[in-house]
Design a protein around this motif. Sequence first.
Motif, PDB file in Angstrom:
ATOM      1  N   CYS A  70       3.631  10.473  -1.727  1.00  0.00           N
ATOM      2  CA  CYS A  70       4.441  11.259  -0.598  1.00  0.00           C
ATOM      3  C   CYS A  70       4.778  10.412   0.582  1.00  0.00           C
ATOM      4  N   TRP A  71       3.799   9.310   0.772  1.00  0.00           N
ATOM      5  CA  TRP A  71       4.095   8.730   2.249  1.00  0.00           C
ATOM      6  C   TRP A  71       5.573   7.862   2.439  1.00  0.00           C
ATOM      7  N   GLY A  72       5.859   7.154   1.234  1.00  0.00           N
ATOM      8  CA  GLY A  72       7.359   6.478   1.317  1.00  0.00           C
ATOM      9  C   GLY A  72       7.328   5.706   2.484  1.00  0.00           C
ATOM     10  N   ARG A  73       6.564   5.123   3.348  1.00  0.00           N
ATOM     11  CA  ARG A  73       6.917   4.398   4.336  1.00  0.00           C
ATOM     12  C   ARG A  73       5.796   3.040   4.329  1.00  0.00           C
ATOM     13  N   PRO A  74       6.092   2.033   5.106  1.00  0.00           N
ATOM     14  CA  PRO A  74       5.610   0.758   5.263  1.00  0.00           C
ATOM     15  C   PRO A  74       3.742   1.024   5.655  1.00  0.00           C
ATOM     16  N   VAL A  75       3.011   0.204   4.943  1.00  0.00           N
ATOM     17  CA  VAL A  75       1.621   0.028   5.181  1.00  0.00           C
ATOM     18  C   VAL A  75       1.237  -1.306   5.497  1.00  0.00           C
ATOM     19  N   LEU A  76       0.612  -1.588   6.522  1.00  0.00           N
ATOM     20  CA  LEU A  76       0.036  -3.014   6.577  1.00  0.00           C
ATOM     21  C   LEU A  76       1.199  -4.086   6.096  1.00  0.00           C
ATOM     22  N   PHE A  77       0.651  -4.979   5.344  1.00  0.00           N
ATOM     23  CA  PHE A  77       1.509  -6.038   4.675  1.00  0.00           C
ATOM     24  C   PHE A  77       2.316  -5.638   3.668  1.00  0.00           C
ATOM     25  N   LEU A  78       2.258  -4.255   3.288  1.00  0.00           N
ATOM     26  CA  LEU A  78       3.199  -3.748   2.035  1.00  0.00           C
ATOM     27  C   LEU A  78       4.490  -3.162   2.827  1.00  0.00           C
ATOM     28  N   SER A  79       5.734  -3.313   2.044  1.00  0.00           N
ATOM     29  CA  SER A  79       6.977  -3.078   2.515  1.00  0.00           C
ATOM     30  C   SER A  79       6.863  -1.362   2.458  1.00  0.00           C
ATOM     31  N   ARG A  80       6.444  -0.683   1.329  1.00  0.00           N
ATOM     32  CA  ARG A  80       6.563   0.572   1.453  1.00  0.00           C
ATOM     33  C   ARG A  80       5.614   0.983   0.343  1.00  0.00           C
ATOM     34  N   ILE A  81       5.069   2.293   0.625  1.00  0.00           N
ATOM     35  CA  ILE A  81       3.912   2.846  -0.553  1.00  0.00           C
ATOM     36  C   ILE A  81       4.715   4.084  -0.817  1.00  0.00           C
ATOM     37  N   GLY A  82       4.833   4.339  -2.112  1.00  0.00           N
ATOM     38  CA  GLY A  82       5.314   5.726  -2.481  1.00  0.00           C
ATOM     39  C   GLY A  82       6.924   5.908  -2.309  1.00  0.00           C
TER      40      GLY A  82
END
Length: 202
Positions: A70-82
């Motif tokens: 459900c997050w669908g936003r960048p996290v740390l070095f990842l461009s996007r999660i979810g």
Amino acid sequence: MGTGRLRYDHESHPPIAVLVGSVAQHMGLMAVTLVFPLLVAQAAGVDAEMQRRYIDLAMLAMGVATLFQCWGRPVLFLSRIGCGYLLPAVFTAAYLPAALYAARAGGLGAVAGMTITAGLAQVLFSRVMHRVRPFLPIEIVGLVVMLIGIILGVVAIKLMVGYSPSMAQVTLTGTGGALAGLAVMVALAAWGSPPLRAMAVL
């Protein structure tokens, strides 16, 4: 969806009543799939306390995975999660036969190793999925779905008649209740109204 478009699209804010109803529906469907880790724990031969802890961890994993989806936003070095949509994570029957075999052969540790390996393989395969899609016709997808249904049917029949691989015998304890549940599911799916058909799996 009267106009053919989603009523609540990405980043929308539905009313509380709609949100609570959707969450309750998703939780019910997620809970149904908890039977898979329970069957795996029983196949591993662990005691009731370990089975309870295993189910606790399974529910925690579903919750964390759903939040990531459900997050669908960048996290740390990842461009996007979810993807940003409310898509609940559930346990699939696709891995059930392999998980049951691993549980009987090597216990829950072997199941954990198999699950991690399968997850990493899916992550890697997702990067090249667009290249191999032309080689996976819709007939292949239909065959896989049918085989999953057959797998679930075989497991369900064994549970209904009380078949135990260790005892190699059939005990009819609880079969009446299982048949009654099956009859209700078939009746709802075949003759129920559209809202009731959606409830047949529950």
